[in-house]
Design an enzyme around this catalytic site. Sequence first.
Site, mmCIF file in Angstrom:
data_model
loop_
_atom_site.group_PDB
_atom_site.id
_atom_site.type_symbol
_atom_site.label_atom_id
_atom_site.label_comp_id
_atom_site.label_asym_id
_atom_site.label_seq_id
_atom_site.Cartn_x
_atom_site.Cartn_y
_atom_site.Cartn_z
ATOM 1 N N LYS A 33 0.889 -1.167 0.000
ATOM 2 C CA LYS A 33 0.000 0.000 0.000
ATOM 3 C C LYS A 33 0.924 1.213 0.000
ATOM 4 O O LYS A 33 1.665 1.435 0.964
ATOM 5 C CB LYS A 33 -0.912 0.015 1.222
ATOM 6 C CG LYS A 33 -1.746 1.286 1.243
ATOM 7 C CD LYS A 33 -2.541 1.502 2.499
ATOM 8 C CE LYS A 33 -2.930 2.975 2.530
ATOM 9 N NZ LYS A 33 -3.687 3.368 3.691
ATOM 10 N N GLY A 78 -7.973 9.689 9.387
ATOM 11 C CA GLY A 78 -8.281 9.864 10.804
ATOM 12 C C GLY A 78 -9.313 10.920 11.108
ATOM 13 O O GLY A 78 -9.666 11.125 12.269
ATOM 14 N N ASN A 92 -9.449 2.385 9.274
ATOM 15 C CA ASN A 92 -8.719 2.076 10.508
ATOM 16 C C ASN A 92 -9.324 2.792 11.709
ATOM 17 O O ASN A 92 -9.919 2.192 12.614
ATOM 18 C CB ASN A 92 -7.244 2.473 10.309
ATOM 19 C CG ASN A 92 -6.334 2.047 11.450
ATOM 20 O OD1 ASN A 92 -5.128 1.935 11.264
ATOM 21 N ND2 ASN A 92 -6.844 1.783 12.646
ATOM 22 N N THR A 93 -9.201 4.141 11.713
ATOM 23 C CA THR A 93 -9.511 4.907 12.914
ATOM 24 C C THR A 93 -10.948 4.704 13.403
ATOM 25 O O THR A 93 -11.172 4.625 14.617
ATOM 26 C CB THR A 93 -9.260 6.406 12.643
ATOM 27 O OG1 THR A 93 -7.981 6.553 12.025
ATOM 28 C CG2 THR A 93 -9.286 7.211 13.920
ATOM 29 N N ALA A 106 -9.585 5.814 3.767
ATOM 30 C CA ALA A 106 -9.401 6.920 4.716
ATOM 31 C C ALA A 106 -10.600 7.853 4.834
ATOM 32 O O ALA A 106 -11.298 8.152 3.870
ATOM 33 C CB ALA A 106 -8.172 7.764 4.377
#
Length: 262
Positions: free
Chosen positions: A103, A164, A212-213, A190
């Site tokens: 990535k 994030g 992710n976050t 993201a």
Amino acid sequence: MTDPKTLSDPLVIAGRSFRSRLFLGTAGYPNRQVMLDALTASGTEMVTAAIRRISLAGEEESLVELIGERAHFLPNTAGCQTARDAVLTAELAREALGTSWIKLEVIGDRELLYPDVEELVRATGELVAAGFTVLPYCNDDPIVCRKLADLGAAAVMPLGAPIGSGLGICNPHMIETICNRSPVPVVLDAGIGTASEAALAMELGCAAVLLNTAVSKANDPVRMAAAMRAGVEAGRLARLAGRIPRRRHAEPSSPQLGLVGT
Ligand SMILES: CC(=O)[C@@H](O)[C@H](O)COP(=O)(O)O
């Protein structure tokens, strides 16, 4: 009638099949057990971590082993700011982990965490030429996505919003445009904050979502991982089913013909 097989059509990237269309990051969890439980709840088959985290911090050394057979491990070049740095980091990952999948993140600004497009395009070309399977994290820009695909990227990964931020998909029209034009799978990467935004990415035509976050920092990461799984599956089904057109006026949902007085 819908063929039930199409509901579970695998995603294929560079010849590898994935039944789950949810890819997860591994950073920021309260502890490793919560991370592993969240990965299980999400059903993910592709997990990413920064190669810098793995190689520099001894505690992270066994992350790849921990993930083991449960998912395909995708190292990422988070923290790199030049093509040169990213290429070196990818080579380190290939050497250390025995995978040529990467990535590719080349960040142009540490505050915005936005990609440096020139460096990203350069690094993509160099890594593809060196035999890597490259999944570049990029802007929500159809021209950049086309250039990356032309260079041989295995997928393109436009951002929904800054990493994030949890802002969701700031420019859904452009994500849809990228999906409609891309010759390679589009992975929304993201900015996702909650499950409905993951569903929207799939409704817009994305092949998968990487996040992710939103999971690692949720009050209950395991529950949020399950919600993301459901969101991605619902969005995929809705996309396959085909939404009704938006109208500016009401449209009676019951037939009018045959009613008294018509
Ligand atoms: C883990 C990873 O690769 C992130 O850099 C990715 O871009 C996800 O972003 P969010 O944390 O906003 O979901």
